[in-house]
Motif scaffolding. Structure first.
Motif, PDB file in Angstrom:
ATOM      1  N   PHE A 153       0.821  -1.213   0.000  1.00 29.26           N
ATOM      2  CA  PHE A 153       0.000   0.000   0.000  1.00 29.26           C
ATOM      3  C   PHE A 153       0.851   1.259   0.000  1.00 29.26           C
ATOM      4  CE2 PHE A 153      -1.624   3.432   2.724  1.00 29.26           C
ATOM      5  CZ  PHE A 153      -2.632   3.907   1.898  1.00 29.26           C
ATOM      6  N   ILE A 154       1.808   1.341   0.924  1.00 27.18           N
ATOM      7  CA  ILE A 154       2.555   2.588   1.051  1.00 27.18           C
ATOM      8  C   ILE A 154       3.421   2.839  -0.177  1.00 27.18           C
ATOM      9  CG2 ILE A 154       4.658   1.787   2.217  1.00 27.18           C
ATOM     10  CD1 ILE A 154       2.509   4.868   3.120  1.00 27.18           C
ATOM     11  N   VAL A 155       4.010   1.785  -0.755  1.00 31.41           N
ATOM     12  CA  VAL A 155       4.812   1.973  -1.969  1.00 31.41           C
ATOM     13  C   VAL A 155       3.915   2.371  -3.134  1.00 31.41           C
ATOM     14  CG1 VAL A 155       6.429   0.914  -3.593  1.00 31.41           C
ATOM     15  CG2 VAL A 155       6.569   0.346  -1.167  1.00 31.41           C
ATOM     16  N   ALA A 156       2.750   1.757  -3.232  1.00 33.13           N
ATOM     17  CA  ALA A 156       1.813   2.088  -4.318  1.00 33.13           C
ATOM     18  C   ALA A 156       1.353   3.535  -4.230  1.00 33.13           C
ATOM     19  CB  ALA A 156       0.609   1.148  -4.274  1.00 33.13           C
ATOM     20  N   ILE A 157       1.045   4.002  -3.030  1.00 30.49           N
ATOM     21  CA  ILE A 157       0.541   5.368  -2.892  1.00 30.49           C
ATOM     22  C   ILE A 157       1.650   6.379  -3.174  1.00 30.49           C
ATOM     23  CG2 ILE A 157       0.950   5.861  -0.428  1.00 30.49           C
ATOM     24  CD1 ILE A 157      -1.990   6.812  -0.310  1.00 30.49           C
ATOM     25  N   VAL A 158       2.887   6.039  -2.810  1.00 34.81           N
ATOM     26  CA  VAL A 158       4.016   6.926  -3.104  1.00 34.81           C
ATOM     27  C   VAL A 158       4.266   6.994  -4.609  1.00 34.81           C
ATOM     28  CG1 VAL A 158       6.528   7.144  -2.914  1.00 34.81           C
ATOM     29  CG2 VAL A 158       5.156   6.732  -0.868  1.00 34.81           C
ATOM     30  N   ILE A 159       4.272   5.842  -5.268  1.00 36.46           N
ATOM     31  CA  ILE A 159       4.496   5.816  -6.717  1.00 36.46           C
ATOM     32  C   ILE A 159       3.409   6.606  -7.444  1.00 36.46           C
ATOM     33  CG2 ILE A 159       4.483   4.326  -8.760  1.00 36.46           C
ATOM     34  CD1 ILE A 159       5.816   2.166  -7.048  1.00 36.46           C
ATOM     35  N   ALA A 160       2.155   6.342  -7.102  1.00 41.64           N
ATOM     36  CA  ALA A 160       1.049   7.012  -7.784  1.00 41.64           C
ATOM     37  C   ALA A 160       1.099   8.522  -7.566  1.00 41.64           C
ATOM     38  CB  ALA A 160      -0.288   6.446  -7.301  1.00 41.64           C
ATOM     39  N   LEU A 161       1.452   8.938  -6.358  1.00 40.97           N
ATOM     40  CA  LEU A 161       1.502  10.374  -6.069  1.00 40.97           C
ATOM     41  C   LEU A 161       2.648  11.047  -6.825  1.00 40.97           C
ATOM     42  CD1 LEU A 161       0.082  12.561  -4.491  1.00 40.97           C
ATOM     43  CD2 LEU A 161       1.600  12.087  -2.557  1.00 40.97           C
ATOM     44  N   THR A 162       3.787  10.374  -6.934  1.00 40.06           N
ATOM     45  CA  THR A 162       4.898  10.964  -7.703  1.00 40.06           C
ATOM     46  C   THR A 162       4.540  11.068  -9.180  1.00 40.06           C
ATOM     47  OG1 THR A 162       5.981   8.797  -7.962  1.00 40.06           O
ATOM     48  CG2 THR A 162       6.671  10.154  -6.102  1.00 40.06           C
ATOM     49  N   TRP A 163       3.729  10.134  -9.680  1.00 38.08           N
ATOM     50  CA  TRP A 163       3.276  10.243 -11.074  1.00 38.08           C
ATOM     51  C   TRP A 163       2.334  11.425 -11.253  1.00 38.08           C
ATOM     52  CZ3 TRP A 163       2.158   4.321 -11.700  1.00 38.08           C
ATOM     53  CH2 TRP A 163       3.360   3.667 -12.030  1.00 38.08           C
ATOM     54  N   VAL A 164       1.444  11.640 -10.292  1.00 35.24           N
ATOM     55  CA  VAL A 164       0.533  12.779 -10.373  1.00 35.24           C
ATOM     56  C   VAL A 164       1.324  14.087 -10.426  1.00 35.24           C
ATOM     57  CG1 VAL A 164      -1.226  14.100  -9.131  1.00 35.24           C
ATOM     58  CG2 VAL A 164      -1.407  11.610  -9.245  1.00 35.24           C
ATOM     59  N   LEU A 165       2.396  14.142  -9.659  1.00 33.01           N
ATOM     60  CA  LEU A 165       3.194  15.372  -9.543  1.00 33.01           C
ATOM     61  C   LEU A 165       4.357  15.431 -10.527  1.00 33.01           C
ATOM     62  CD1 LEU A 165       3.328  15.510  -5.638  1.00 33.01           C
ATOM     63  CD2 LEU A 165       1.797  16.792  -7.148  1.00 33.01           C
ATOM     64  N   ARG A 166       4.379  14.520 -11.472  1.00 32.34           N
ATOM     65  CA  ARG A 166       5.533  14.387 -12.368  1.00 32.34           C
ATOM     66  C   ARG A 166       5.876  15.677 -13.106  1.00 32.34           C
ATOM     67  NH1 ARG A 166       5.402   9.126 -15.729  1.00 32.34           N
ATOM     68  NH2 ARG A 166       3.264   9.845 -16.053  1.00 32.34           N
ATOM     69  N   ASP A 167       4.907  16.445 -13.517  1.00 38.31           N
ATOM     70  CA  ASP A 167       5.161  17.665 -14.293  1.00 38.31           C
ATOM     71  C   ASP A 167       5.088  18.926 -13.441  1.00 38.31           C
ATOM     72  OD1 ASP A 167       5.399  16.174 -16.683  1.00 38.31           O
ATOM     73  OD2 ASP A 167       3.206  16.080 -16.833  1.00 38.31           O
ATOM     74  N   THR A 168       5.276  18.787 -12.140  1.00 43.46           N
ATOM     75  CA  THR A 168       5.211  19.946 -11.250  1.00 43.46           C
ATOM     76  C   THR A 168       6.529  20.113 -10.508  1.00 43.46           C
ATOM     77  OG1 THR A 168       4.463  18.822  -9.234  1.00 43.46           O
ATOM     78  CG2 THR A 168       2.784  19.332 -10.897  1.00 43.46           C
ATOM     79  N   ARG A 169       6.661  21.239  -9.834  1.00 43.29           N
ATOM     80  CA  ARG A 169       7.874  21.502  -9.055  1.00 43.29           C
ATOM     81  C   ARG A 169       7.952  20.640  -7.801  1.00 43.29           C
ATOM     82  NH1 ARG A 169       6.574  27.402  -6.237  1.00 43.29           N
ATOM     83  NH2 ARG A 169       4.549  26.826  -5.344  1.00 43.29           N
TER      84      ARG A 169
END
Length: 238
Positions: A153-169
């Motif tokens: 769970f924790i790795v999945a939520i971290v990966i997904a969140l970094t993808w959401v923020l991929r094009d941001t600062r």
């Protein structure tokens, strides 16, 4: 003189960004995920208590403030709270981005990565570390040990969140902070000795391999077939 007919601006789909960027190699992504799940499942049947000694050594650290902290970490990301965390983060992403699609892609990726790990857990049926030989035994958990759903769970939520923020600062910050959070969770679970160290390692590998396939299946294949989650057309040049 014949009047020139007025032209309506063309409509085109907005370019995907962040977690909505399409997977360039879908077949390879699926193959890696399936192969990893098969290998992790097979390994689970042969592990036994090979790392019980390491589990005992780590559990010896479960004292004082550190022990209280690791126990709190375990409870905070238990299934019920974990679902709540996912819902809250999804809602915040929807509110901040003002677009349901990144939020939906985030939630779907986390769920599809996380939930199947419980099926493997029930199939493998690896027992939890033997509390009778642990220096600071945790309350016996009713479900099997391998892989660790908390870790997936924790790795999945971290990966997904970094993808959401991929094009941001915020992307680099999310990667660094997310890595720290994963390490803290892995150490907490092994110090509590609710999981063998190999349970958590297998779970990290699971999430790293399965999350891209989960995102592909949900965001690239399923979401475009759901009217509410299709890309939003934007006005183009004449």
């Amino acid at each position: 003189m014949t009047a020139v007919p007025s032209q309506t601006p063309a409509r085109r789909e907005s370019a995907p960004s962040g977690i909505l960027v399409r997977t360039p190699y879908p077949l390879a992504t699926i193959a890696i995920a399936v192969g990893t799940v098969i290998v992790i499942t097979i390994v689970g049947f042969v592990l036994g208590d090979v790392d019980l000694g390491l589990a005992r050594a780590l559990n010896a650290l479960h004292v004082g403030a550190l022990g209280a902290f690791t126990t709190a970490v375990y409870h905070v990301i238990s299934p019920g709270p974990a679902i709540g965390i996912t819902i809250v983060v999804t809602g915040v992403l929807w509110l901040v981005r003002r677009d349901v699609r990144p939020a939906a892609a985030f939630a779907g990726t986390v769920a599809i990565t996380w939930v199947p790990s419980d099926l493997v857990k029930e199939l493998v049926q690896r027992p939890r570390p033997d509390t009778s030989v642990l220096p600071h035994p945790f309350a016996t958990q009713p479900d099997p040990s391998y892989p660790s759903g908390h870790t997936v769970f924790i790795v999945a939520i971290v990966i997904a969140l970094t993808w959401v923020l991929r094009d941001t600062r915020w992307h680099r910050f999310a990667v660094v902070l997310g890595t720290v959070v994963v390490v803290v969770v892995v150490l907490s679970l092994t110090i509590d000795a609710v999981h063998f160290p190999t349970d958590t390692v297998a779970s990290v590998v699971w999430a790293l391999a399965v999350a891209p396939a989960a995102r592909l299946v949900w965001a690239d294949w399923a979401m475009p077939r759901i009217p509410l989650l299709r890309r939003t057309p934007v006005s183009g040049a004449r």
